[in-house]
Design an enzyme around this catalytic site. Structure first.
Site, mmCIF file in Angstrom:
data_model
loop_
_atom_site.group_PDB
_atom_site.id
_atom_site.type_symbol
_atom_site.label_atom_id
_atom_site.label_comp_id
_atom_site.label_asym_id
_atom_site.label_seq_id
_atom_site.Cartn_x
_atom_site.Cartn_y
_atom_site.Cartn_z
ATOM 1 C CB CYS A 147 49.225 35.299 42.103
ATOM 2 S SG CYS A 147 49.414 37.057 41.704
ATOM 3 C CB SER A 159 43.820 36.011 42.133
ATOM 4 O OG SER A 159 43.264 37.056 41.350
ATOM 5 C CB CYS A 160 48.554 36.016 38.244
ATOM 6 S SG CYS A 160 48.512 37.812 38.116
HETATM 7 FE FE FE Z 1 47.984 38.196 40.369
#
Ligand code: FE
Length: 204
Positions: A112, A116-117
């Site tokens: 990501c 921080s997906c």
């Molecule tokens: Fe993200």
């Protein structure tokens, strides 16, 4: 929410930018608790759930089933969300899933770039390096160099595909089934699969 964040575990990777982000998240969390907008016990419960009760074991079960059942394999690649949800792996950050399959000619890796997906219901909480600025920026620019640092080297005949997760869609890598596992049960296959294999920074 335009883009989700998951810094609840406050990992630090000695990166000034990340520390700044973590501090901002903590300040926001404290402000929201002070204003009564969130319940700290509920936040702890969410973190505990993703740390202890899910984690990469769920993803490994998905991978093992895809290796064993051709119909499920096809469904998983066609509609990852529905196939994964059918195994009971649902929840926050897993609402829209796409599974990308490694082959002899293609190696996939997820990132990501914005934050921080990460697909929590199948992989649990992301490792600190996944959230770090170095991985996020470099894996897009120089994926082969980054993968080499993880111990993976690919010839020029293998295409490297980098999938940038968003708040809209989360990716999971389906690793190649290793040779000589024809007699393995689903549980035995699942034990071969690691978190990094499903991120794409390991073969399995
Ligand atoms: Fe993200």
């Amino acid at each position: 929410m335009p883009h989700d964040h998951d810094d609840a575990d406050h990992d630090h990777d000695h990166d000034p930018l990340e520390q700044g982000a973590s501090l901002r998240v903590r300040a926001l969390e404290e402000l929201m608790i002070a204003k009564g907008l969130v319940d700290p016990a509920a936040l702890d419960r969410i973190v505990e759930y993703y740390e202890r009760e899910t984690g990469p074991r769920n993803g490994a079960k998905v991978v093992a089933r895809a290796w064993l059942e051709p119909d499920f394999h096809d469904w998983l690649l066609r509609d990852g969300t529905a196939a994964i949800h059918s195994m009971g792996f649902t929840g926050y950050q897993g609402e829209h899933m796409r599974v990308v399959e490694n082959s002899a000619r293609v190696h996939n890796v997820i990132v990501c770039t914005l934050c921080s997906c990460y697909p929590w219901p199948v992989l649990g909480l992301p490792p600190a390096w996944y959230k770090g600025a170095a991985y996020r920026s470099r894996v897009v620019r120089e994926p082969r160099a980054v993968l080499k640092e993880f111990g993976l080297e690919f010839g020029t005949d293998v295409e490297i595909k980098v999938w940038d997760s968003t708040a809209e869609i989360r990716y999971m890598v389906l690793p190649q089934r290793p040779a000589n596992t024809e007699t393995f049960t689903s549980d035995q296959l699942a034990t071969l699969v690691t978190r990094d294999g499903m991120i794409g920074t390991a073969l399995l």
